[in-house]
Design an enzyme around this catalytic site. Structure first.
Site, mmCIF file in Angstrom:
data_model
loop_
_atom_site.group_PDB
_atom_site.id
_atom_site.type_symbol
_atom_site.label_atom_id
_atom_site.label_comp_id
_atom_site.label_asym_id
_atom_site.label_seq_id
_atom_site.Cartn_x
_atom_site.Cartn_y
_atom_site.Cartn_z
ATOM 1 N N GLU A 138 14.088 -83.462 37.152
ATOM 2 C CA GLU A 138 14.995 -82.439 36.657
ATOM 3 C C GLU A 138 15.566 -81.647 37.822
ATOM 4 O O GLU A 138 14.943 -80.673 38.284
ATOM 5 C CB GLU A 138 14.251 -81.492 35.711
ATOM 6 C CG GLU A 138 13.658 -82.185 34.501
ATOM 7 C CD GLU A 138 13.486 -81.199 33.342
ATOM 8 O OE1 GLU A 138 14.155 -81.371 32.331
ATOM 9 O OE2 GLU A 138 12.705 -80.248 33.493
ATOM 10 N N HIS A 191 7.292 -77.489 35.189
ATOM 11 C CA HIS A 191 8.731 -77.321 34.939
ATOM 12 C C HIS A 191 9.301 -76.359 35.988
ATOM 13 O O HIS A 191 8.623 -75.412 36.395
ATOM 14 C CB HIS A 191 8.952 -76.769 33.523
ATOM 15 C CG HIS A 191 10.393 -76.784 33.128
ATOM 16 N ND1 HIS A 191 11.268 -75.813 33.553
ATOM 17 C CD2 HIS A 191 11.114 -77.663 32.382
ATOM 18 C CE1 HIS A 191 12.479 -76.105 33.077
ATOM 19 N NE2 HIS A 191 12.411 -77.213 32.359
ATOM 20 N N GLU A 214 11.280 -73.976 35.809
ATOM 21 C CA GLU A 214 11.277 -72.553 35.428
ATOM 22 C C GLU A 214 9.907 -71.931 35.699
ATOM 23 O O GLU A 214 9.803 -70.754 36.039
ATOM 24 C CB GLU A 214 11.693 -72.414 33.953
ATOM 25 C CG GLU A 214 13.198 -72.623 33.796
ATOM 26 C CD GLU A 214 13.651 -73.166 32.454
ATOM 27 O OE1 GLU A 214 12.884 -73.117 31.475
ATOM 28 O OE2 GLU A 214 14.792 -73.671 32.387
ATOM 29 N N LYS A 241 11.614 -74.463 24.980
ATOM 30 C CA LYS A 241 11.473 -73.273 25.840
ATOM 31 C C LYS A 241 11.075 -72.046 25.002
ATOM 32 O O LYS A 241 10.324 -72.184 24.044
ATOM 33 C CB LYS A 241 12.767 -73.043 26.636
ATOM 34 C CG LYS A 241 13.178 -74.311 27.408
ATOM 35 C CD LYS A 241 14.238 -74.097 28.445
ATOM 36 C CE LYS A 241 14.534 -75.411 29.156
ATOM 37 N NZ LYS A 241 15.512 -75.291 30.219
HETATM 38 P P1 PGA Z 1 18.669 -78.318 29.667
HETATM 39 O O1 PGA Z 1 17.115 -78.142 30.001
HETATM 40 O O2 PGA Z 1 18.819 -79.610 28.922
HETATM 41 O O3 PGA Z 1 19.030 -77.133 28.814
HETATM 42 O O4 PGA Z 1 19.400 -78.335 30.966
HETATM 43 C C1 PGA Z 1 16.334 -79.225 30.415
HETATM 44 C C2 PGA Z 1 14.938 -78.747 30.765
HETATM 45 O O5 PGA Z 1 14.816 -77.663 31.334
HETATM 46 O O6 PGA Z 1 13.929 -79.415 30.483
#
Ligand code: PGA
Length: 252
Positions: free
Chosen positions: A167, A95, A97, A11
């Protein structure tokens, strides 16, 4: 048999120096094993430096995002050609986000996967429902839309490329990992969906990995599930120890 796939999503963490330290530690500590494909996705600024360190290792480098055009007036964007030039072999697409904070739609995700395919980058196609959607009983509806729209127009050969990362948004960065049973149920649903859209062969070969607060402690239970083929890891990929421990769960 499907080979495990483990990806580290760094990230918006790590300066170039910090990224190099992590890459060197991974190179030294990761087991050389044929049963798992390992990928790291550093921030754009550190891509080339990390790719150079990992060049003579089995670890591949992925981008966290891309623009679909090869070049042009797209201020702030990075093209597939630039990513290849920096040493990337794969790219995270869609993703949550990016979907939630940057307005990425299923249509954009589809264009970005197309751009990966036309440039030989393996797409890591991310899907997942929010807590509200889960509580509203809409998991299958949401995932069905994301998968169908994301893969719209692709031939079976194209759809077979790369991996799908399930996810659940409520599990990302929250410390609330999906239980193995919950994750398995969704992975089996996605696999059945691929069989419906394409065919059984493609569905049985496609790797579907889990992401969302995956840790060395929760890895075993998830990776033991028949339809879970690895993981996309955020927080636990920022230090060598936990990430290497998760990769080791796939070996042997
Ligand atoms: P996390 O993130 O393992 O910190 O929950 C996973 C991702 O967003 O790919």
């Amino acid at each position: 048999m499907r080979q495990f796939w483990i990806g580290g999503n760094w990230k918006m963490h790590k300066t170039i120096g910090e990224a190099l330290d992590l890459a060197r530690a991974l190179k030294a500590g990761l087991p050389a094993a044929a049963d798992v494909e390992v990928v790291v996705a550093p921030p754009f600024t550190a891509l080339k430096a990390v790719a150079e360190v990992l060049e003579d290792s089995p670890v591949q480098v992925a981008a966290q995002n891309l623009h679909w055009a090869e070049q042009g007036a797209y201020t702030g964007e990075i093209s597939p050609l630039m990513l290849l030039d920096a040493g990337c072999r794969q790219a995270l697409i869609g993703h949550s986000e990016r979907r939630q904070q940057f307005g990425e739609t299923d249509g954009l995700v589809n264009r970005k996967i197309q751009a990966c395919l036309s440039h030989g980058l393996g797409p890591v196609f991310c899907v997942g429902e929010t807590l509200e959607e889960r509580e509203g009983g809409r998991v299958e509806e949401v995932l069905s839309r994301q998968v169908r729209e994301g893969l719209r127009g692709f031939s079976p050969e194209e759809a077979a490329k790369g991996v799908i990362a399930y996810e659940p948004v409520w599990a990302i960065g929250t410390g609330r990992t999906a239980t193995p049973e919950t994750a398995q149920q969704v992975h089996a649903f996605i696999r059945a969906l691929l069989a419906e859209i394409y065919d059984k062969d493609l569905a049985s070969l496609k790797r579907i990995v889990y992401g969302g607060s995956l840790t060395p402690e929760t890895a075993r239970g998830l990776l033991d599930q028949p339809d879970i083929d690895g993981g996309l890891i955020g927080g636990a990929s920022l230090k060598p120890g936990p990430f290497i421990a998760i990769v080791k769960e796939c070996v042997g």
